[in-house]
Design a protein around this motif. Sequence first.
Motif, PDB file in Angstrom:
ATOM      1  N   HIS B 282     -46.358  23.446 -61.049  1.00 33.14           N
ATOM      2  CA  HIS B 282     -47.115  22.565 -60.163  1.00 33.14           C
ATOM      3  C   HIS B 282     -46.276  21.968 -59.055  1.00 33.14           C
ATOM      4  CE1 HIS B 282     -49.822  21.791 -63.882  1.00 33.14           C
ATOM      5  NE2 HIS B 282     -50.053  22.945 -63.325  1.00 33.14           N
ATOM      6  N   ASP B 283     -45.010  22.313 -59.017  1.00 31.48           N
ATOM      7  CA  ASP B 283     -44.138  21.698 -58.026  1.00 31.48           C
ATOM      8  C   ASP B 283     -44.263  22.407 -56.686  1.00 31.48           C
ATOM      9  OD1 ASP B 283     -41.608  21.098 -60.495  1.00 31.48           O
ATOM     10  OD2 ASP B 283     -43.005  19.691 -59.568  1.00 31.48           O
ATOM     11  N   PRO B 284     -43.883  21.737 -55.603  1.00 34.73           N
ATOM     12  CA  PRO B 284     -43.947  22.374 -54.284  1.00 34.73           C
ATOM     13  C   PRO B 284     -42.832  23.389 -54.090  1.00 34.73           C
ATOM     14  CG  PRO B 284     -43.127  20.142 -54.083  1.00 34.73           C
ATOM     15  CD  PRO B 284     -43.537  20.291 -55.500  1.00 34.73           C
ATOM     16  N   ALA B 285     -42.938  24.488 -54.799  1.00 38.05           N
ATOM     17  CA  ALA B 285     -41.967  25.565 -54.668  1.00 38.05           C
ATOM     18  C   ALA B 285     -42.774  26.860 -54.630  1.00 38.05           C
ATOM     19  CB  ALA B 285     -41.011  25.563 -55.853  1.00 38.05           C
ATOM     20  N   ASN B 286     -42.114  27.986 -54.507  1.00 40.79           N
ATOM     21  CA  ASN B 286     -42.865  29.237 -54.462  1.00 40.79           C
ATOM     22  C   ASN B 286     -43.471  29.529 -55.832  1.00 40.79           C
ATOM     23  OD1 ASN B 286     -40.109  29.529 -55.235  1.00 40.79           O
ATOM     24  ND2 ASN B 286     -40.443  31.720 -55.346  1.00 40.79           N
ATOM     25  N   TYR B 287     -44.486  30.373 -55.828  1.00 39.06           N
ATOM     26  CA  TYR B 287     -45.217  30.618 -57.062  1.00 39.06           C
ATOM     27  C   TYR B 287     -44.525  31.620 -57.967  1.00 39.06           C
ATOM     28  CZ  TYR B 287     -48.592  32.971 -60.030  1.00 39.06           C
ATOM     29  OH  TYR B 287     -49.203  33.568 -61.095  1.00 39.06           O
ATOM     30  N   SER B 288     -43.989  32.711 -57.385  1.00 36.48           N
ATOM     31  CA  SER B 288     -43.521  33.789 -58.243  1.00 36.48           C
ATOM     32  C   SER B 288     -42.128  33.489 -58.753  1.00 36.48           C
ATOM     33  CB  SER B 288     -43.537  35.111 -57.485  1.00 36.48           C
ATOM     34  OG  SER B 288     -42.846  34.984 -56.285  1.00 36.48           O
ATOM     35  N   LEU B 289     -41.849  33.990 -59.957  1.00 28.17           N
ATOM     36  CA  LEU B 289     -40.519  33.814 -60.507  1.00 28.17           C
ATOM     37  C   LEU B 289     -39.565  34.749 -59.802  1.00 28.17           C
ATOM     38  CD1 LEU B 289     -40.995  33.558 -64.346  1.00 28.17           C
ATOM     39  CD2 LEU B 289     -40.827  31.761 -62.671  1.00 28.17           C
ATOM     40  N   PRO B 290     -38.278  34.517 -59.692  1.00 30.27           N
ATOM     41  CA  PRO B 290     -37.658  33.230 -59.965  1.00 30.27           C
ATOM     42  C   PRO B 290     -37.984  32.211 -58.884  1.00 30.27           C
ATOM     43  CG  PRO B 290     -36.031  34.817 -59.203  1.00 30.27           C
ATOM     44  CD  PRO B 290     -37.329  35.522 -59.253  1.00 30.27           C
ATOM     45  N   GLN B 291     -38.446  31.046 -59.317  1.00 30.98           N
ATOM     46  CA  GLN B 291     -38.786  30.016 -58.347  1.00 30.98           C
ATOM     47  C   GLN B 291     -37.500  29.513 -57.710  1.00 30.98           C
ATOM     48  OE1 GLN B 291     -41.295  27.543 -61.030  1.00 30.98           O
ATOM     49  NE2 GLN B 291     -42.579  27.380 -59.225  1.00 30.98           N
ATOM     50  N   GLN B 292     -37.520  29.398 -56.391  1.00 33.65           N
ATOM     51  CA  GLN B 292     -36.317  28.974 -55.690  1.00 33.65           C
ATOM     52  C   GLN B 292     -36.141  27.466 -55.803  1.00 33.65           C
ATOM     53  OE1 GLN B 292     -34.194  31.478 -54.263  1.00 33.65           O
ATOM     54  NE2 GLN B 292     -35.547  32.303 -55.805  1.00 33.65           N
ATOM     55  N   PRO B 293     -34.913  26.998 -55.679  1.00 32.75           N
ATOM     56  CA  PRO B 293     -34.668  25.557 -55.838  1.00 32.75           C
ATOM     57  C   PRO B 293     -35.511  24.738 -54.864  1.00 32.75           C
ATOM     58  CG  PRO B 293     -32.600  26.752 -55.600  1.00 32.75           C
ATOM     59  CD  PRO B 293     -33.691  27.741 -55.396  1.00 32.75           C
ATOM     60  N   LEU B 294     -35.955  23.581 -55.307  1.00 30.12           N
ATOM     61  CA  LEU B 294     -36.724  22.689 -54.451  1.00 30.12           C
ATOM     62  C   LEU B 294     -35.861  22.294 -53.268  1.00 30.12           C
ATOM     63  CD1 LEU B 294     -38.272  20.531 -57.244  1.00 30.12           C
ATOM     64  CD2 LEU B 294     -39.533  21.977 -55.687  1.00 30.12           C
ATOM     65  N   HIS B 295     -36.477  22.200 -52.104  1.00 32.41           N
ATOM     66  CA  HIS B 295     -35.686  21.975 -50.899  1.00 32.41           C
ATOM     67  C   HIS B 295     -35.164  20.549 -50.842  1.00 32.41           C
ATOM     68  CE1 HIS B 295     -34.503  22.134 -46.717  1.00 32.41           C
ATOM     69  NE2 HIS B 295     -34.637  23.443 -46.800  1.00 32.41           N
ATOM     70  N   LYS B 296     -33.953  20.398 -50.268  1.00 36.93           N
ATOM     71  CA  LYS B 296     -33.330  19.064 -50.206  1.00 36.93           C
ATOM     72  C   LYS B 296     -34.155  18.078 -49.408  1.00 36.93           C
ATOM     73  CE  LYS B 296     -29.367  20.013 -48.569  1.00 36.93           C
ATOM     74  NZ  LYS B 296     -28.008  19.928 -48.049  1.00 36.93           N
ATOM     75  N   CYS B 297     -34.901  18.571 -48.422  1.00 37.73           N
ATOM     76  CA  CYS B 297     -35.608  17.619 -47.558  1.00 37.73           C
ATOM     77  C   CYS B 297     -36.715  16.903 -48.306  1.00 37.73           C
ATOM     78  CB  CYS B 297     -36.156  18.320 -46.321  1.00 37.73           C
ATOM     79  SG  CYS B 297     -37.427  19.508 -46.675  1.00 37.73           S
ATOM     80  N   LEU B 298     -37.112  17.418 -49.478  1.00 39.84           N
ATOM     81  CA  LEU B 298     -38.122  16.733 -50.270  1.00 39.84           C
ATOM     82  C   LEU B 298     -37.550  15.464 -50.888  1.00 39.84           C
ATOM     83  CD1 LEU B 298     -39.656  19.700 -52.248  1.00 39.84           C
ATOM     84  CD2 LEU B 298     -40.831  18.359 -50.554  1.00 39.84           C
ATOM     85  N   PHE B 299     -36.244  15.433 -51.048  1.00 34.92           N
ATOM     86  CA  PHE B 299     -35.607  14.303 -51.728  1.00 34.92           C
ATOM     87  C   PHE B 299     -34.547  13.695 -50.828  1.00 34.92           C
ATOM     88  CE2 PHE B 299     -37.864  15.708 -55.276  1.00 34.92           C
ATOM     89  CZ  PHE B 299     -37.628  17.048 -55.480  1.00 34.92           C
ATOM     90  N   PRO B 300     -34.973  12.997 -49.783  1.00 37.49           N
ATOM     91  CA  PRO B 300     -33.958  12.478 -48.854  1.00 37.49           C
ATOM     92  C   PRO B 300     -33.027  11.467 -49.516  1.00 37.49           C
ATOM     93  CG  PRO B 300     -36.135  11.665 -48.283  1.00 37.49           C
ATOM     94  CD  PRO B 300     -36.339  12.675 -49.342  1.00 37.49           C
ATOM     95  N   GLY B 301     -33.540  10.748 -50.495  1.00 41.30           N
ATOM     96  CA  GLY B 301     -32.683   9.755 -51.137  1.00 41.30           C
ATOM     97  C   GLY B 301     -31.714  10.391 -52.102  1.00 41.30           C
ATOM     98  N   ALA B 302     -32.246  11.232 -52.984  1.00 40.97           N
ATOM     99  CA  ALA B 302     -31.405  11.766 -54.053  1.00 40.97           C
ATOM    100  C   ALA B 302     -30.420  12.807 -53.547  1.00 40.97           C
ATOM    101  CB  ALA B 302     -32.280  12.364 -55.136  1.00 40.97           C
TER     102      ALA B 302
END
Lengths: 119, 439
Positions: B282-302
């Motif tokens: 359910h995360d904002p990443a690609n659907y097919s495996l292997p799912q690529q790492p979530l992009h850094k811009c989604l987490f500006p703080g972390a």
Amino acid sequence: MASVRGGGGDIKAFYRQRKKNNNTKPSKPSKSGVRLDSDPAQPPALLSHGSIDIKRDFDQCEEVLRRFDMNMSYGPCIGLTRLERWERANKLGMNPPKDVETLLKGGNAGLDCLWEGRV
Amino acid sequence: MDIDAESLSLIQRKQSLYVSQDERFLLGLQKYKGQQYSHIYFFRLYKMREQFRSLINHQHPNLPVHTVLGLEVGKQCIIVGTLYKQMKLKPSVLDEYSKERSAVPLVKPHNFLHPDDHLILEDESGRVKLIGDVVKPSDYVTGVVLAVHGEETSDGDFLVHKIVEAGLPPQIKIPQEAKEDKYVAFVSGLSVGSIKSNPLQIQLLVDLLTGHLGDDKEQNVASQITRIVIAGNSVELQQGLLAGQSLASKDQSKLSEPIKEFDLLLTQLAAAMPVDIMPGPHDPANYSLPQQPLHKCLFPGASAYNTFVSSPNPHSFYLDDVGFLGTSGQNIDDLAKYSEAKEKLDFMERTLRWRHLAPTAPDTLGCYPFTDRDPFVVESCPHVYFVGNQNKYGTQLLKGSEGQLARLISIPRFCETGVAVMLNLRNLECHPLSFSCET
């Protein structure tokens, strides 16, 4: 048909809009059944990269490469260039024939596999 | 009120050496050139056949290994190939065209098994149907590479006497016993932004892990946690907004609310300890495996912290020489749809014994068409194998025939159960951490 000037000269040969023969009237078959003109119902000859691919005298290099394409033990050939497939076979330790590599790196041979663009 | 400086003691958090093994899951700058999936199956069969060669020489040195076309009636031999399971109830896109649209409601059954399912073994030369009581189609799925010992019948089928399983892959032993307790925390299914998730529960989890909760003893335990792995489904975006029309600016901010909230939590975590975040279904990443790492811009703080590691799904790494391998659950959930077992842990055990993380990819599980590898082949046995987003917590210690030890962990969905998992790196023991806040 609208003619488009410019660098599109090759395109007309590729996507042929009129048959080579320029026969606008469909010709009736003669009584003996022999057809001397081209039949509009028949599709034009198989075009491969812009030129008709009926010539039987492709050179020996191509023959060797085609045999490499068809060899089952190196895996499927569609979707890869021949060099990529050779590299892949090499990395897996299958010892693909060296002369294929020299032919591909030599630059004269077709880089795409036999079925490229046709399937 | 003055705080006496001497009475405050700083408890240092323990650290572990982290080595990522994710290169084979990353797509990098690869471009899709229109290739098909045949290359993945070729790789899978090739790699597994190599591994089977030594196994067969060991166990059955007298039996010849044939290709499917080289089978002779009545002659005992071994064949190695990829399984294809013919399933009657498997949804096929062609059904839309064959059946009348009104008659059958397209209800998705939970499981597509049928007593008439049968297995077909396929290699480069041909395919043959497997028969015999030894072969239970409900235990297998399409895409598993197996070696079977048996003989061809006069009907043209293959009567199986014994299935040669690959077994657990070889394992690199942990060089030395750790002297102190170090923990790794696992959590999955936080589902920030969904109705099911309780923000207080999640905040409790974050506070405990970062050491802001509890007395000295609790804080000491928290300081021994060297890493937290978030195994997927961290946010739940409102699907209703994504109806295909362009979003109004009000809707745009509503859509990104869960991610912003999650970033705040992640920042607190990343400031305290190393965090690995994996994408889930359910995360904002690609659907097919292997799912690529979530992009850094989604987490500006972390992402400002170097303790923040965005990982692909599946995720593989070494922590203090302990090998970890895990997914966010898609592989096991897909197995549950097309085969059956008593528990989810059984599916996990099977994937390790088949030496393949996701055998149903690309058949029923979305997968990128690699041409140069099959990244899901498990070549070296991990010490810890975890799967996220499951219904309940479960754990099992698998022992292999050559002394391999693998701890299987089934991580439950936090939004539903409030349970996170702690693993002790020293002895691979595992226990759940439950959080509940009844209001």
